[in-house]
Design a protein around this motif. Sequence first.
Motif, short mmCIF file in Angstrom:
data_model
loop_
_atom_site.label_atom_id
_atom_site.label_comp_id
_atom_site.label_asym_id
_atom_site.label_seq_id
_atom_site.Cartn_x
_atom_site.Cartn_y
_atom_site.Cartn_z
N ASP A 158 4.35 4.01 8.59
CA ASP A 158 3.88 4.88 9.68
C ASP A 158 2.37 4.80 9.88
N LEU A 159 1.63 4.60 8.80
CA LEU A 159 0.17 4.52 8.86
C LEU A 159 -0.28 3.17 8.34
N ILE A 160 -1.25 2.58 9.00
CA ILE A 160 -1.96 1.43 8.47
C ILE A 160 -3.43 1.82 8.49
N PHE A 161 -4.10 1.68 7.35
CA PHE A 161 -5.52 2.03 7.27
C PHE A 161 -6.37 0.78 7.25
N ASP A 162 -7.39 0.76 8.09
CA ASP A 162 -8.39 -0.29 8.08
C ASP A 162 -9.51 0.10 9.02
N GLN A 163 -10.72 -0.41 8.75
CA GLN A 163 -11.87 -0.24 9.63
C GLN A 163 -12.14 1.23 9.97
N PRO A 172 -16.29 0.76 6.06
CA PRO A 172 -15.32 0.68 7.14
C PRO A 172 -13.92 0.29 6.65
N SER A 173 -13.84 -0.49 5.60
CA SER A 173 -12.52 -0.93 5.14
C SER A 173 -12.28 -0.58 3.68
N GLY A 174 -13.02 0.39 3.19
CA GLY A 174 -12.91 0.76 1.78
C GLY A 174 -11.63 1.49 1.44
N SER A 175 -11.66 2.82 1.52
CA SER A 175 -10.46 3.58 1.19
C SER A 175 -10.49 4.94 1.87
N VAL A 176 -9.32 5.54 1.96
CA VAL A 176 -9.17 6.89 2.48
C VAL A 176 -8.25 7.64 1.51
N THR A 177 -8.60 8.89 1.26
CA THR A 177 -7.75 9.77 0.46
C THR A 177 -7.37 10.94 1.35
N PHE A 178 -6.09 11.29 1.34
CA PHE A 178 -5.62 12.34 2.25
C PHE A 178 -4.44 13.10 1.65
N ARG A 236 -2.35 -0.77 1.90
CA ARG A 236 -2.95 -0.51 3.22
C ARG A 236 -2.08 0.34 4.11
N GLY A 237 -0.79 0.44 3.81
CA GLY A 237 0.13 1.17 4.67
C GLY A 237 0.84 2.28 3.93
N ARG A 238 1.38 3.23 4.70
CA ARG A 238 2.10 4.36 4.10
C ARG A 238 3.31 4.67 4.96
N GLY A 239 4.43 4.87 4.30
CA GLY A 239 5.62 5.40 4.95
C GLY A 239 5.65 6.89 4.70
N LEU A 240 5.45 7.69 5.73
CA LEU A 240 5.29 9.13 5.53
C LEU A 240 6.58 9.78 5.03
N ALA A 241 7.70 9.54 5.72
CA ALA A 241 8.96 10.17 5.28
C ALA A 241 9.45 9.57 3.98
N ALA A 242 9.22 8.27 3.79
CA ALA A 242 9.67 7.61 2.57
C ALA A 242 8.77 7.90 1.39
N ALA A 243 7.56 8.41 1.65
CA ALA A 243 6.58 8.70 0.61
C ALA A 243 6.26 7.47 -0.23
N VAL A 244 6.07 6.34 0.46
CA VAL A 244 5.82 5.06 -0.22
C VAL A 244 4.59 4.41 0.40
N SER A 245 3.73 3.87 -0.46
CA SER A 245 2.59 3.08 0.02
C SER A 245 2.95 1.60 -0.02
N TYR A 246 2.46 0.85 0.95
CA TYR A 246 2.83 -0.55 1.11
C TYR A 246 1.62 -1.46 0.99
N ALA A 247 1.76 -2.50 0.20
CA ALA A 247 0.71 -3.51 0.07
C ALA A 247 0.67 -4.36 1.33
N GLY A 264 -6.14 1.72 0.88
CA GLY A 264 -7.32 0.86 0.98
C GLY A 264 -7.26 0.02 2.23
N GLY A 265 -8.41 -0.39 2.71
CA GLY A 265 -8.47 -1.25 3.88
C GLY A 265 -8.32 -2.71 3.50
N SER A 266 -8.60 -3.59 4.44
CA SER A 266 -8.42 -5.02 4.21
C SER A 266 -9.32 -5.57 3.11
#
Length: 180
Positions: free
Chosen positions: A84-89, A167-173, A61-72, A52-54
Motif C-alpha cells: 500500500d505504501l512505497i517510501f522514497d524521496q 530524501p531517501s533515508g528512512s521514515v518511522t511512523f 521500501r514498501g508496506r502492506g497496511l492490512a497485511a502488516a508486512v514490510s516489503y524489500a 527505507g528509501g532507495s
Amino acid sequence: MKKSGFLLSVALLLAIACIVGCKKTDIHSSLQPKVDSVNNITLITYTRVKLGGSDSVTLARGRGLAAAVSYAYKNLAGGSSSIDLIFDQGKFWNTDPLTGNAFTGGKFLVTDLTPAAFDALNSKSALEAYGFKATQDAVPLSAGKVIFVHTKEGYDCLVKIITLFPPSGSVTFDYKIAVL
C-alpha cells in the motif's frame, strides 16, 4: 488393561480439546477487530514501523497496511498485490518512483490532524466522521504530519509520521487501520 484404557481415554480427550481450542493462525489473525462498549470497531494500531528509501540497504521500501508486512525492493519489483505504501524521496507513493511501475491502487491525503488527534482516535466511526477523501498518488512527508490512506482493498488508514530522514533515508511512523 483398565489402566491403559483410562490413559487412552484421557489422551483422546486432551487431543480433542486441543483440536477444538486451537485457532488457525495466518497473517491476518492480528487484524481481528475488537468491539468497544458502544459497538464501534476500534482501529488496529501498529507502532514504530520503519521503511527505507532507495538508498537504504537494510530497510524495506514498501508496506502492506492490512497485511502488516514490510516489503524489500525485490518484492516491489515483483508487484505484490498487498503493498500500500512505497517510501522514497521523502514521500509515500503508490508507484515505484524508480521504475514507474504501479504496485498499489491506494490514494493519499495530507490531513490537518495533529499527532495528539491521531493518538486519541479510537474507532472506525470516528475516523469516518472526518470524511477524508484521498486523491493523490504521492504525498510529501514531514515529522508530525498525519496522512490519510485509502487502500485499493477499501481500507481506511491514518499514518502519523514520527521521524523522517530525507530524501531517501528512512521514515518511522505509527498507523491505525479500520479493517471492516
